[in-house]
Design a protein around this motif. Sequence first.
Motif, mmCIF file in Angstrom:
data_model
loop_
_atom_site.group_PDB
_atom_site.id
_atom_site.type_symbol
_atom_site.label_atom_id
_atom_site.label_comp_id
_atom_site.label_asym_id
_atom_site.label_seq_id
_atom_site.Cartn_x
_atom_site.Cartn_y
_atom_site.Cartn_z
ATOM 1 N N MET A 184 -3.062 -7.987 -2.542
ATOM 2 C CA MET A 184 -1.845 -8.027 -1.742
ATOM 3 C C MET A 184 -1.122 -6.682 -1.799
ATOM 4 O O MET A 184 -0.672 -6.155 -0.770
ATOM 5 C CB MET A 184 -0.920 -9.137 -2.227
ATOM 6 C CG MET A 184 0.381 -9.235 -1.461
ATOM 7 S SD MET A 184 1.513 -10.404 -2.192
ATOM 8 C CE MET A 184 1.056 -11.860 -1.299
ATOM 9 N N LYS A 185 -1.020 -6.100 -3.008
ATOM 10 C CA LYS A 185 -0.362 -4.805 -3.162
ATOM 11 C C LYS A 185 -1.106 -3.723 -2.398
ATOM 12 O O LYS A 185 -0.498 -2.886 -1.731
ATOM 13 C CB LYS A 185 -0.258 -4.428 -4.644
ATOM 14 C CG LYS A 185 0.827 -5.144 -5.379
ATOM 15 C CD LYS A 185 0.909 -4.687 -6.822
ATOM 16 C CE LYS A 185 1.995 -5.451 -7.556
ATOM 17 N NZ LYS A 185 2.090 -5.050 -8.963
ATOM 18 N N THR A 186 -2.431 -3.729 -2.487
ATOM 19 C CA THR A 186 -3.232 -2.732 -1.787
ATOM 20 C C THR A 186 -3.027 -2.845 -0.276
ATOM 21 O O THR A 186 -2.840 -1.832 0.405
ATOM 22 C CB THR A 186 -4.728 -2.905 -2.130
ATOM 23 O OG1 THR A 186 -4.882 -2.835 -3.540
ATOM 24 C CG2 THR A 186 -5.572 -1.846 -1.464
ATOM 25 N N GLY A 187 -3.051 -4.069 0.235
ATOM 26 C CA GLY A 187 -2.831 -4.280 1.664
ATOM 27 C C GLY A 187 -1.440 -3.869 2.103
ATOM 28 O O GLY A 187 -1.270 -3.238 3.162
ATOM 29 N N MET A 188 -0.445 -4.183 1.285
ATOM 30 C CA MET A 188 0.931 -3.811 1.626
ATOM 31 C C MET A 188 1.119 -2.299 1.576
ATOM 32 O O MET A 188 1.818 -1.729 2.420
ATOM 33 C CB MET A 188 1.930 -4.503 0.688
ATOM 34 C CG MET A 188 2.073 -5.984 0.954
ATOM 35 S SD MET A 188 3.240 -6.765 -0.169
ATOM 36 C CE MET A 188 4.774 -6.346 0.641
ATOM 37 N N GLU A 189 0.491 -1.654 0.599
ATOM 38 C CA GLU A 189 0.608 -0.196 0.502
ATOM 39 C C GLU A 189 -0.023 0.479 1.709
ATOM 40 O O GLU A 189 0.544 1.428 2.261
ATOM 41 C CB GLU A 189 -0.054 0.305 -0.792
ATOM 42 C CG GLU A 189 0.745 -0.017 -2.033
ATOM 43 C CD GLU A 189 -0.019 0.248 -3.319
ATOM 44 O OE1 GLU A 189 -1.200 0.671 -3.261
ATOM 45 O OE2 GLU A 189 0.577 0.025 -4.391
ATOM 46 N N ALA A 190 -1.188 -0.005 2.138
ATOM 47 C CA ALA A 190 -1.834 0.571 3.322
ATOM 48 C C ALA A 190 -0.964 0.367 4.558
ATOM 49 O O ALA A 190 -0.815 1.278 5.393
ATOM 50 C CB ALA A 190 -3.209 -0.061 3.524
ATOM 51 N N GLU A 191 -0.388 -0.811 4.677
ATOM 52 C CA GLU A 191 0.489 -1.103 5.807
ATOM 53 C C GLU A 191 1.745 -0.227 5.773
ATOM 54 O O GLU A 191 2.193 0.285 6.805
ATOM 55 C CB GLU A 191 0.880 -2.582 5.780
ATOM 56 C CG GLU A 191 1.519 -3.070 7.046
ATOM 57 C CD GLU A 191 1.749 -4.567 7.003
ATOM 58 O OE1 GLU A 191 2.911 -4.966 7.195
ATOM 59 O OE2 GLU A 191 0.777 -5.317 6.769
ATOM 60 N N MET A 192 2.299 -0.037 4.590
ATOM 61 C CA MET A 192 3.490 0.809 4.446
ATOM 62 C C MET A 192 3.169 2.262 4.787
ATOM 63 O O MET A 192 3.959 2.937 5.443
ATOM 64 C CB MET A 192 4.053 0.732 3.016
ATOM 65 C CG MET A 192 4.718 -0.561 2.690
ATOM 66 S SD MET A 192 6.147 -0.813 3.748
ATOM 67 C CE MET A 192 6.267 -2.572 3.675
ATOM 68 N N GLU A 193 2.019 2.743 4.348
ATOM 69 C CA GLU A 193 1.635 4.126 4.665
ATOM 70 C C GLU A 193 1.492 4.308 6.179
ATOM 71 O O GLU A 193 1.904 5.331 6.721
ATOM 72 C CB GLU A 193 0.338 4.512 3.942
ATOM 73 C CG GLU A 193 0.478 4.640 2.448
ATOM 74 C CD GLU A 193 1.490 5.692 2.007
ATOM 75 O OE1 GLU A 193 1.626 6.738 2.675
ATOM 76 O OE2 GLU A 193 2.172 5.450 0.992
ATOM 77 N N ALA A 194 0.931 3.314 6.838
ATOM 78 C CA ALA A 194 0.803 3.391 8.295
ATOM 79 C C ALA A 194 2.184 3.414 8.953
ATOM 80 O O ALA A 194 2.416 4.176 9.902
ATOM 81 C CB ALA A 194 -0.019 2.220 8.816
ATOM 82 N N GLN A 195 3.101 2.601 8.449
ATOM 83 C CA GLN A 195 4.461 2.586 8.989
ATOM 84 C C GLN A 195 5.177 3.916 8.736
ATOM 85 O O GLN A 195 5.906 4.409 9.602
ATOM 86 C CB GLN A 195 5.271 1.444 8.359
ATOM 87 C CG GLN A 195 4.892 0.075 8.838
ATOM 88 C CD GLN A 195 5.297 -0.143 10.299
ATOM 89 O OE1 GLN A 195 6.267 0.406 10.774
ATOM 90 N NE2 GLN A 195 4.512 -0.945 10.987
ATOM 91 N N ILE A 196 4.961 4.473 7.560
ATOM 92 C CA ILE A 196 5.596 5.745 7.221
ATOM 93 C C ILE A 196 5.122 6.837 8.166
ATOM 94 O O ILE A 196 5.922 7.623 8.686
ATOM 95 C CB ILE A 196 5.309 6.121 5.746
ATOM 96 C CG1 ILE A 196 6.095 5.180 4.816
ATOM 97 C CG2 ILE A 196 5.647 7.578 5.456
ATOM 98 C CD1 ILE A 196 5.687 5.254 3.360
#
Length: 171
Positions: A107-119
Amino acid sequence: MQQEDLPVKPYAINYGVIFGAYSILMLVLLYAFNYETNTVISVLNFIITAAIVWYAIHVYKIDNGGQIDLTTAIKMGLAVGVIGGLIYGFYTYIHYELVEPEYITEMKTGMEAEMEAQIEQQQMSAEEAEMTRNMSGVFASPFVLGTISLLSIIFKTFLVGLIVGMIKRNN
């Protein structure tokens, strides 16, 4: 002379424990069979939740001489939800902390990837990007998952108690 209402507590404890046990059983079965939650399972869970709350209110009304008001039905729904939700929330924490910690990692890995894309998409400053990264880690923890489960259950059982109370109340 007006009839005294029965206390809600014994009914709430009984059906809250049943609801908590059912919720834990569903989580364990989903984990054991390596099955992801989908729409059919979510709808089935809501129907069973509604059935447990409805039955608790129904039994209370029968035992109370056929009398129930909307407030008591809502109390019953909330009490069943709080007790069952606390049991389930506690188990959810234990489950994701000890039994299936890899789920939190994924879950953390998926959220981090999603956050990086948003950033990158929003072209955030370094300060905003760091704050966004820190926030993503907070939501991917066993405690937050247990708390969200508890709040979700309380909300659902409140709505069910309200609807059932409106149907079964005595005017």
